[in-house]
Design an enzyme around this catalytic site. Sequence first.
Site, mmCIF file in Angstrom:
data_model
loop_
_atom_site.group_PDB
_atom_site.id
_atom_site.type_symbol
_atom_site.label_atom_id
_atom_site.label_comp_id
_atom_site.label_asym_id
_atom_site.label_seq_id
_atom_site.Cartn_x
_atom_site.Cartn_y
_atom_site.Cartn_z
ATOM 1 N N ASP A 190 0.862 -1.189 0.000
ATOM 2 C CA ASP A 190 0.000 0.000 0.000
ATOM 3 C C ASP A 190 0.892 1.229 0.000
ATOM 4 O O ASP A 190 2.093 1.149 0.274
ATOM 5 C CB ASP A 190 -0.897 0.009 1.255
ATOM 6 C CG ASP A 190 -2.211 0.755 1.049
ATOM 7 O OD1 ASP A 190 -3.257 0.100 0.895
ATOM 8 O OD2 ASP A 190 -2.190 2.012 1.032
ATOM 9 N N TYR B 299 -13.665 7.526 -13.474
ATOM 10 C CA TYR B 299 -13.615 6.276 -12.698
ATOM 11 C C TYR B 299 -14.221 5.140 -13.527
ATOM 12 O O TYR B 299 -13.631 4.063 -13.653
ATOM 13 C CB TYR B 299 -14.394 6.474 -11.393
ATOM 14 C CG TYR B 299 -14.409 5.275 -10.466
ATOM 15 C CD1 TYR B 299 -13.296 4.954 -9.698
ATOM 16 C CD2 TYR B 299 -15.548 4.480 -10.337
ATOM 17 C CE1 TYR B 299 -13.312 3.867 -8.821
ATOM 18 C CE2 TYR B 299 -15.575 3.391 -9.471
ATOM 19 C CZ TYR B 299 -14.461 3.087 -8.715
ATOM 20 O OH TYR B 299 -14.484 2.011 -7.852
ATOM 21 N N LYS C 6 -12.290 1.843 -14.952
ATOM 22 C CA LYS C 6 -12.701 0.496 -14.546
ATOM 23 C C LYS C 6 -13.135 -0.338 -15.755
ATOM 24 O O LYS C 6 -12.914 -1.550 -15.799
ATOM 25 C CB LYS C 6 -13.810 0.566 -13.495
ATOM 26 C CG LYS C 6 -13.361 1.173 -12.160
ATOM 27 C CD LYS C 6 -12.243 0.375 -11.500
ATOM 28 C CE LYS C 6 -11.962 0.816 -10.071
ATOM 29 N NZ LYS C 6 -10.890 0.044 -9.431
ATOM 30 N N THR D 23 -16.621 1.085 2.575
ATOM 31 C CA THR D 23 -15.212 1.414 2.813
ATOM 32 C C THR D 23 -15.100 2.935 2.726
ATOM 33 O O THR D 23 -16.071 3.614 2.383
ATOM 34 C CB THR D 23 -14.278 0.810 1.737
ATOM 35 O OG1 THR D 23 -14.499 1.517 0.513
ATOM 36 C CG2 THR D 23 -14.504 -0.677 1.529
HETATM 37 N N1 LIG Z 1 -16.044 0.474 -1.924
HETATM 38 C C1 LIG Z 1 -16.745 0.414 -3.039
HETATM 39 O O1 LIG Z 1 -17.948 0.723 -3.052
HETATM 40 C C2 LIG Z 1 -16.092 -0.086 -4.315
HETATM 41 C C3 LIG Z 1 -16.932 -0.392 -5.402
HETATM 42 C C4 LIG Z 1 -16.356 -0.855 -6.569
HETATM 43 C C5 LIG Z 1 -14.992 -0.984 -6.683
HETATM 44 N N2 LIG Z 1 -14.195 -0.667 -5.613
HETATM 45 C C6 LIG Z 1 -12.749 -0.812 -5.795
HETATM 46 O O2 LIG Z 1 -12.203 -1.574 -4.749
HETATM 47 C C7 LIG Z 1 -10.818 -1.264 -4.616
HETATM 48 C C8 LIG Z 1 -10.497 -1.073 -3.151
HETATM 49 O O3 LIG Z 1 -11.165 0.073 -2.671
HETATM 50 P P1 LIG Z 1 -11.847 0.161 -1.227
HETATM 51 O O4 LIG Z 1 -13.294 0.371 -1.446
HETATM 52 O O5 LIG Z 1 -11.397 -0.933 -0.367
HETATM 53 O O6 LIG Z 1 -11.272 1.583 -0.767
HETATM 54 P P2 LIG Z 1 -10.271 2.001 0.380
HETATM 55 O O7 LIG Z 1 -10.055 3.441 0.150
HETATM 56 O O8 LIG Z 1 -10.766 1.530 1.706
HETATM 57 O O9 LIG Z 1 -8.938 1.185 0.050
HETATM 58 C C9 LIG Z 1 -8.096 1.511 -1.000
HETATM 59 C C10 LIG Z 1 -6.670 1.227 -0.591
HETATM 60 O O10 LIG Z 1 -5.833 1.556 -1.708
HETATM 61 C C11 LIG Z 1 -4.748 2.302 -1.228
HETATM 62 N N3 LIG Z 1 -4.202 3.176 -2.267
HETATM 63 C C12 LIG Z 1 -4.741 4.317 -2.773
HETATM 64 N N4 LIG Z 1 -3.916 4.860 -3.670
HETATM 65 C C13 LIG Z 1 -2.831 4.047 -3.747
HETATM 66 C C14 LIG Z 1 -1.630 4.081 -4.489
HETATM 67 N N5 LIG Z 1 -1.374 5.082 -5.337
HETATM 68 N N6 LIG Z 1 -0.737 3.085 -4.335
HETATM 69 C C15 LIG Z 1 -0.988 2.066 -3.454
HETATM 70 N N7 LIG Z 1 -2.094 2.000 -2.709
HETATM 71 C C16 LIG Z 1 -3.008 2.979 -2.855
HETATM 72 C C17 LIG Z 1 -5.294 3.106 -0.062
HETATM 73 O O11 LIG Z 1 -4.268 3.583 0.807
HETATM 74 C C18 LIG Z 1 -6.217 2.088 0.593
HETATM 75 O O12 LIG Z 1 -5.542 1.307 1.553
HETATM 76 C C19 LIG Z 1 -10.575 -0.027 -5.479
HETATM 77 O O13 LIG Z 1 -9.955 -0.415 -6.697
HETATM 78 C C20 LIG Z 1 -11.985 0.493 -5.741
HETATM 79 O O14 LIG Z 1 -12.086 1.229 -6.919
HETATM 80 C C21 LIG Z 1 -14.710 -0.215 -4.434
#
Ligand SMILES: NC(=O)c1ccc[n+]([C@@H]2O[C@H](COP(=O)([O-])OP(=O)(O)OC[C@H]3O[C@@H](n4cnc5c(N)ncnc54)[C@H](O)[C@@H]3O)[C@@H](O)[C@H]2O)c1
Length: 250
Positions: free
Chosen positions: A38, A158, A162, A193
């Site tokens: 991370d 976004y 994706k 999240t």
């Molecule tokens: N939560 C939702 O509703 C949702 C829906 C669809 C897709 N997603 C996808 O799920 C994945 C995880 O997201 P999440 O919801 O757990 O969010 P989150 O913000 O809780 O976690 C994301 C993590 O990625 C890390 N991160 C951000 N930028 C970074 C970088 N440049 N290099 C390394 N690490 C980095 C952050 O520090 C964090 O720990 C993402 O790709 C997000 O697009 C989330």
Amino acid sequence: MSHSLENAIAVVTGGAAGIGRETCLKLGRMGARVIVSDIDTHSGEETAALLRTTGVEAHFVAADVGLEEDVKKLAGAAAEHNGGIDVWVSNAGIGGTPKKLHKITTEEWNHMMLLDLTSVFWSHKYAVPHMGKRGRDGSIINVASIAGLGGSPGLGPYAVAKAGVVSLTQTAALEMAKKNVRINAICPGWVETKIIDFAGESVQAEMRKQIPIGRFGTPAEVASLIGYLASPESSFITGSIFRADGGIKT
Ligand SMILES: NC(=O)c1ccc[n+]([C@@H]2O[C@H](COP(=O)([O-])OP(=O)(O)OC[C@H]3O[C@@H](n4cnc5c(N)ncnc54)[C@H](O)[C@@H]3O)[C@@H](O)[C@H]2O)c1
């Protein structure tokens, strides 16, 4: 499936929090040795420590997926220490501030493409040469979104990034089909999240109403799908796109 990843080497980007942290815990419970990566060192170290308290071999490697050199080093170090990589979860990503496409600046556009799409390309580029080499098939799981599967007003860059992850997954899987590396993508709907913090409580209440199951998903529910795709139980599955969305169909 409980220990189907015994001794496997798993790398999870964005493993410090949210879906990534739960994925680290899930893969650890399945027997994998976990490399938590991370940009957030504090929470990343915390996730690795949490894994170790449950008896899982785990360590943290700081890497910004927006920097090609960091991704290359992460893959190289993981492979060098373990003789290869078995599972790679391209999970790190950012959300965006809701805005119509024509109001997006070029800087905002490029930033989103870098962190949510090019980062996944770099993960693929640098992980793949180390996979399928430890006596087990490799599995890459790319975290896309249902936003990338249809029109997503207000979430333009976004959604485009994706959709790119979905397309990259489909092509990559065909290119690697005979090389013992499976590549699949998952598309979560709204999951609890910090990525959905952009929406205040009243907007979140509206979002919840649109989900047939009537609630947001949990990171653990998404991690469970990732665990299945990481394991040999999904050995005939590659190039597929899976939704985990509580029934929402955008
Ligand atoms: N939560 C939702 O509703 C949702 C829906 C669809 C897709 N997603 C996808 O799920 C994945 C995880 O997201 P999440 O919801 O757990 O969010 P989150 O913000 O809780 O976690 C994301 C993590 O990625 C890390 N991160 C951000 N930028 C970074 C970088 N440049 N290099 C390394 N690490 C980095 C952050 O520090 C964090 O720990 C993402 O790709 C997000 O697009 C989330």
